[in-house]
Scaffold this motif. Structure first.
Motif, PDB file in Angstrom:
ATOM      1  N   ARG A  40      12.566 -29.528   0.859  1.00  0.00           N
ATOM      2  CA  ARG A  40      11.911 -30.526   1.718  1.00  0.00           C
ATOM      3  C   ARG A  40      10.537 -30.897   1.139  1.00  0.00           C
ATOM      4  NH1 ARG A  40      12.374 -27.836   6.166  1.00  0.00           N
ATOM      5  NH2 ARG A  40      14.336 -28.776   6.773  1.00  0.00           N
ATOM      6  N   SER A 157      18.461 -40.139   1.541  1.00  0.00           N
ATOM      7  CA  SER A 157      19.643 -40.016   2.401  1.00  0.00           C
ATOM      8  C   SER A 157      20.494 -38.808   2.025  1.00  0.00           C
ATOM      9  CB  SER A 157      20.462 -41.304   2.309  1.00  0.00           C
ATOM     10  OG  SER A 157      21.677 -41.169   2.989  1.00  0.00           O
ATOM     11  N   GLN A 160      18.710 -35.489   2.821  1.00  0.00           N
ATOM     12  CA  GLN A 160      18.758 -35.249   4.269  1.00  0.00           C
ATOM     13  C   GLN A 160      20.106 -34.662   4.674  1.00  0.00           C
ATOM     14  OE1 GLN A 160      17.746 -39.209   5.639  1.00  0.00           O
ATOM     15  NE2 GLN A 160      15.758 -38.494   6.380  1.00  0.00           N
ATOM     16  N   LYS A 164      20.612 -30.924   6.251  1.00  0.00           N
ATOM     17  CA  LYS A 164      21.285 -30.760   7.546  1.00  0.00           C
ATOM     18  C   LYS A 164      22.463 -29.788   7.413  1.00  0.00           C
ATOM     19  CE  LYS A 164      22.539 -31.768  11.786  1.00  0.00           C
ATOM     20  NZ  LYS A 164      21.889 -31.121  12.895  1.00  0.00           N
TER      21      LYS A 164
END
Length: 176
Positions: A40, A157, A160, A164
């Protein structure tokens, strides 16, 4: 007494096995959480710096267009924009910019090594694109910059989605 002794040994065996399994799961989960935070942070830094360089490239191209055209030629600007390239060294010479070309390559390669070469191939391909963008291409056109923006958004994208998925694995492991 003998039956109690064997029952105690069996209990100790299974208790020890359960403790080892629990410790293993805790270790894997904590390392996965650390990895998530590293990814991140590194992706955030990288995306911010790429975005800044793309903005600088665009500004330099716009300045070049303005300086090479007269007032009458300004109307033709949109049709000829891709004819103006900007050299990479001019972007890295900008004093407001922190990372060097070498910093980009180091950060991109380090981040690339953090991903799984089979499961995260799409992300690795995008990182390879940016490695080429910053190391091989001598000058950039406006179409190169637009393609880089698209790849940057695609990278965000995909990362992410990976974050997740990994977070869901962490949650699942802690429930077991």
């Amino acid at each position: 007494p003998i039956l109690t002794f064997f029952a105690s040994i069996i209990t100790i065996f299974y208790t020890r096995k359960n403790i080892k399994t629990t410790k293993y799961i805790e270790t894997i989960t904590s390392e996965r959480i650390k990895w998530l935070e590293i990814i991140r942070t590194e992706v955030s830094d990288l995306v911010s710096n790429i975005h800044l360089t793309l903005k600088i490239y665009q500004e330099l191209i716009d300045d070049k267009i303005r300086s090479t055209k007269s007032e009458q030629e300004q109307s033709l600007e949109n049709s000829n924009r891709n004819n103006f390239d900007i050299e990479t060294n001019k972007v890295f010479a900008n004093k407001t910019y922190v990372w060097s070309e070498l910093d980009f390559l180091n950060k991109l390669n380090l981040l690339r090594l953090r991903f799984n070469p089979t499961e995260d191939k799409v992300v690795i391909d995008i990182l390879d694109y940016f490695i080429t963008f910053y190391s091989v291409l001598e000058s950039k056109s406006e179409s190169d910059i637009q393609k880089a923006y698209k790849n940057l958004n695609f990278l965000i994208s995909k990362v992410q989605t990976i974050l997740k998925k990994e977070w869901e694995k962490c949650k699942k492991e802690t429930k077991c």
